[in-house]
Design a protein around this motif. Structure first.
Motif, PDB file in Angstrom:
ATOM      1  N   VAL A  10      -2.239  -3.031 -25.970  1.00 27.06           N
ATOM      2  CA  VAL A  10      -1.707  -1.797 -26.565  1.00 27.06           C
ATOM      3  C   VAL A  10      -0.414  -2.103 -27.312  1.00 27.06           C
ATOM      4  O   VAL A  10      -0.223  -1.671 -28.466  1.00 27.06           O
ATOM      5  CB  VAL A  10      -1.482  -0.730 -25.465  1.00 27.06           C
ATOM      6  N   VAL A  11       0.471  -2.858 -26.675  1.00 26.22           N
ATOM      7  CA  VAL A  11       1.768  -3.169 -27.290  1.00 26.22           C
ATOM      8  C   VAL A  11       1.555  -3.960 -28.592  1.00 26.22           C
ATOM      9  O   VAL A  11       2.190  -3.685 -29.610  1.00 26.22           O
ATOM     10  CB  VAL A  11       2.660  -3.969 -26.299  1.00 26.22           C
ATOM     11  N   TYR A  40      -1.051  -3.925 -30.567  1.00 26.42           N
ATOM     12  CA  TYR A  40      -1.596  -3.045 -31.615  1.00 26.42           C
ATOM     13  C   TYR A  40      -0.494  -2.168 -32.199  1.00 26.42           C
ATOM     14  O   TYR A  40      -0.469  -1.900 -33.391  1.00 26.42           O
ATOM     15  CB  TYR A  40      -2.724  -2.173 -31.050  1.00 26.42           C
ATOM     16  N   VAL A  41       0.441  -1.716 -31.324  1.00 23.30           N
ATOM     17  CA  VAL A  41       1.541  -0.866 -31.815  1.00 23.30           C
ATOM     18  C   VAL A  41       2.477  -1.698 -32.701  1.00 23.30           C
ATOM     19  O   VAL A  41       2.876  -1.262 -33.783  1.00 23.30           O
ATOM     20  CB  VAL A  41       2.323  -0.259 -30.616  1.00 23.30           C
ATOM     21  N   LEU A  42       2.809  -2.909 -32.240  1.00 25.18           N
ATOM     22  CA  LEU A  42       3.792  -3.716 -32.973  1.00 25.18           C
ATOM     23  C   LEU A  42       3.207  -4.377 -34.220  1.00 25.18           C
ATOM     24  O   LEU A  42       3.858  -4.453 -35.249  1.00 25.18           O
ATOM     25  CB  LEU A  42       4.368  -4.799 -32.053  1.00 25.18           C
ATOM     26  N   GLY A  97      -0.055  -3.808 -35.541  1.00 26.49           N
ATOM     27  CA  GLY A  97      -1.113  -3.079 -36.232  1.00 26.49           C
ATOM     28  C   GLY A  97      -2.479  -3.425 -35.665  1.00 26.49           C
ATOM     29  O   GLY A  97      -2.614  -4.378 -34.886  1.00 26.49           O
ATOM     30  N   LEU A  98      -3.481  -2.646 -36.076  1.00 28.90           N
ATOM     31  CA  LEU A  98      -4.839  -2.861 -35.543  1.00 28.90           C
ATOM     32  C   LEU A  98      -5.502  -3.987 -36.334  1.00 28.90           C
ATOM     33  O   LEU A  98      -6.296  -3.752 -37.246  1.00 28.90           O
ATOM     34  CB  LEU A  98      -5.655  -1.579 -35.667  1.00 28.90           C
ATOM     35  N   ALA A 121      -3.327  -9.266 -33.710  1.00 32.53           N
ATOM     36  CA  ALA A 121      -2.911  -8.507 -32.515  1.00 32.53           C
ATOM     37  C   ALA A 121      -3.932  -8.680 -31.391  1.00 32.53           C
ATOM     38  O   ALA A 121      -3.568  -8.895 -30.220  1.00 32.53           O
ATOM     39  CB  ALA A 121      -2.735  -7.037 -32.857  1.00 32.53           C
ATOM     40  N   SER A 160      -2.795 -10.936 -28.189  1.00 38.16           N
ATOM     41  CA  SER A 160      -2.586 -10.216 -26.925  1.00 38.16           C
ATOM     42  C   SER A 160      -3.461 -10.811 -25.813  1.00 38.16           C
ATOM     43  O   SER A 160      -2.999 -10.994 -24.682  1.00 38.16           O
ATOM     44  CB  SER A 160      -2.870  -8.717 -27.090  1.00 38.16           C
ATOM     45  N   GLY A 199      -9.281  -1.242 -30.558  1.00 39.81           N
ATOM     46  CA  GLY A 199      -8.644  -1.226 -31.879  1.00 39.81           C
ATOM     47  C   GLY A 199      -9.263  -2.072 -32.959  1.00 39.81           C
ATOM     48  O   GLY A 199      -8.590  -2.416 -33.917  1.00 39.81           O
TER      49      GLY A 199
END
Lengths: 236, 257
Positions: free
Chosen positions: B112-113, B115-117, B119-120, B124, B128, B201
């Motif tokens: 999640v982090v 994807y937030v930082l 992008g999808l 990422a 991750s 994502g």
């Protein structure tokens, strides 16, 4: 052949905050080709002395090895690589592959037909023979023997002591044998260095007054061995 | 009992184990009905349809690519860090906080982090998952390094062996069974996490397909894609298990001596 000179050599280990002295100001000299037995009680630092000579430990004081030695080392236990066959274990010690030399040494130590065996497939005595062959086939100029027969039963050890005399006659190495067996020292060595309990100091240095080949059953050899024990006891 | 009999018996047990899974699936399908739990036949028909459309292999390939990338990164970096921390207490101390954090953190969080930082995107997803599995690799390799026999290294030093020879002849044979075992565990974790990252994502891969058929409430699609990637990874795992067995042969020989 290597000349070995130790002058005021000491060694300490750090145990937690405490410094534990193992060797204290050892001095002795060994001419090229001589055979010295280092005799002392268990745990007095004999193996540490060999580790220093083999370059495995640092030390205080002076150590001269002239010329720079090619070290052969027979450990207390065989220390073979379990995933390699006996012949590949021997070859591991060589700088360049030399199959003929490996086979020759396997034959000399009585392991002629066992080159393709893995260490676990042969007895401990045979593994130790391979350990001896590994140390000798590199043609060492300094051979270090660390209680090489202590892990064997007495019968096998006795046989190997006799055989070792023959194998050593084929090398010109300077030899240092560490042992706590006075008879072994008297049988194999030219000189015997007696060490005290830890921290080890030199108690005495004696010439072995018997010509070679020696007889393990000779009463004077046993008598000499007993005198070594008396010296050790007096030192303790 | 002869060796051949033992092997046959072992395969029989394995066969029985897989047959029991199939049986459980059939029972569940009969109990819940084909809409909620399609049986093996209906799922296989769906797989065939997706194969004919040329979608299934592409999607499985995309997922496999991501899995293998994250796996290779985690094994490469994890081996280096694990080896270093197994050999040096100082390095282990420096790494300890990161490893503890990595092991304790909920596994969904880095995805999640990231994807937030970031992008999808691919970076990422792979990064991750790499971060999620890395602490496990480090810990397992470190434990393997600790079992290395220092006396053999001493022997190698006495005989003047160089670093590469020591690594190849002395360290690797002792470490290899751990590394292969770690590789299996890492691969298993990687693919589960990649499918999860895709589900959250990405617009491709098996995870995305599962999310897509979930929204369509199409159980056949969910099972077909789940099954396809499972089969692919069971095959890869079998390859790693074979490698692990070969690497650990000397231990087995010693144990039976």
């Amino acid at each position: 052949m290597t000349r070995v000179v130790l002058q005021e050599l000491s060694k300490s280990f750090l145990r937690g905050q405490e410094e534990k002295k193992v060797l204290e100001r050892l001095s002795f000299a060994l001419e090229p080709g001589q055979f010295l037995a280092v005799l002392g009680p268990s745990g007095c630092g004999k193996t540490t002395l060999l580790h220093i000579l083999a370059g495995l430990e640092d030390y205080q004081g002076q150590l001269i090895l002239e010329p720079r030695p090619r070290v052969g080392y027979v450990f207390q236990e065989p220390r073979l690589l379990p995933w390699l066959t006996l012949e590949r274990n021997l070859a591991f010690a060589l700088r360049r592959p030399d199959g003929a030399k490996v086979q020759d040494w396997l034959r000399r130590v009585g392991l002629g037909g066992y080159g393709r065996y893995y260490p676990h497939q042969v007895s401990l005595g045979m593994q130790q023979r391979a350990g001896v062959a590994r140390a000798l086939l590199i043609e060492p100029s300094l051979l270090l023997l660390d209680e090489p027969f202590s892990s064997l039963d007495e019968l096998t050890a006795q046989q190997m002591r006799v055989e070792l005399q023959g194998w050593l006659a084929q090398t010109a190495a300077t030899v240092i044998l560490v042992t706590h067996n006075p008879l072994e020292a008297a049988y194999l060595a030219d000189r015997v260095l007696l060490l005290s309990r830890s921290p080890a100091r030199v108690l005495a240095e004696l010439e072995v007054p018997f010509p070679r080949p020696r007889d393990l059953e000779a009463p004077e050899l046993w008598q000499f061995a007993r005198s070594l024990v008396r010296c050790l006891e007096a030192g303790a | 009992m002869t060796q051949a009999n033992l092997v046959v018996r072992s395969w029989l047990y394995r066969g029985a184990s897989y047959a029991s899974i199939l049986l459980a699936w059939l029972v569940l399908s009969a109990w819940l009905g084909p809409k909620l739990m399609p049986g093996p036949g209906e799922t296989w028909a769906f797989v065939q349809r997706e194969l004919e459309r040329g979608v299934l292999l592409v999607q499985v390939g995309i997922t496999l690519q991501r899995v293998l990338l994250a796996f290779a990164l985690a094994m490469g970096v994890g081996l280096a860090l694990g080896f270093a921390s197994g050999r040096s207490q100082r390095f282990e101390g420096l790494l300890e906080g990161w490893v503890a954090l990595g092991l304790a953190i909920p596994r969904i969080l880095p995805i999640v982090v990231a994807y937030v930082l970031l992008g999808l995107n691919e970076l990422a997803a792979v990064l991750s998952v790499f971060l999620i599995v890395l602490p496990t690799v480090v810990v397992q390799v470190r434990e393997g390094v600790r079992t290395l026999d220092p006396r053999l290294f001493q022997m190698s030093r006495v005989f003047g062996k160089g670093a590469l020879e020591v690594l190849y002849f002395v360290a690797w044979p002792q470490l290899a069974p751990f590394v292969w075992g770690t590789a299996r565990a890492t691969l298993s974790l990687c693919w589960k996490m990649i499918v999860f990252a895709e589900l959250l994502g990405r617009t491709s891969g098996v995870g995305y397909q599962i999310a897509f058929y979930f929204q369509m409430f199409e159980m056949r699609g969910i099972l077909a894609y789940g099954l396809a990637i499972t089969v692919a990874l069971v095959a890869l795992d079998a390859l790693l298990a074979w490698g692990g067995q070969r690497a650990g042969r000397w231990r087995a020989r010693e144990a039976t001596a």
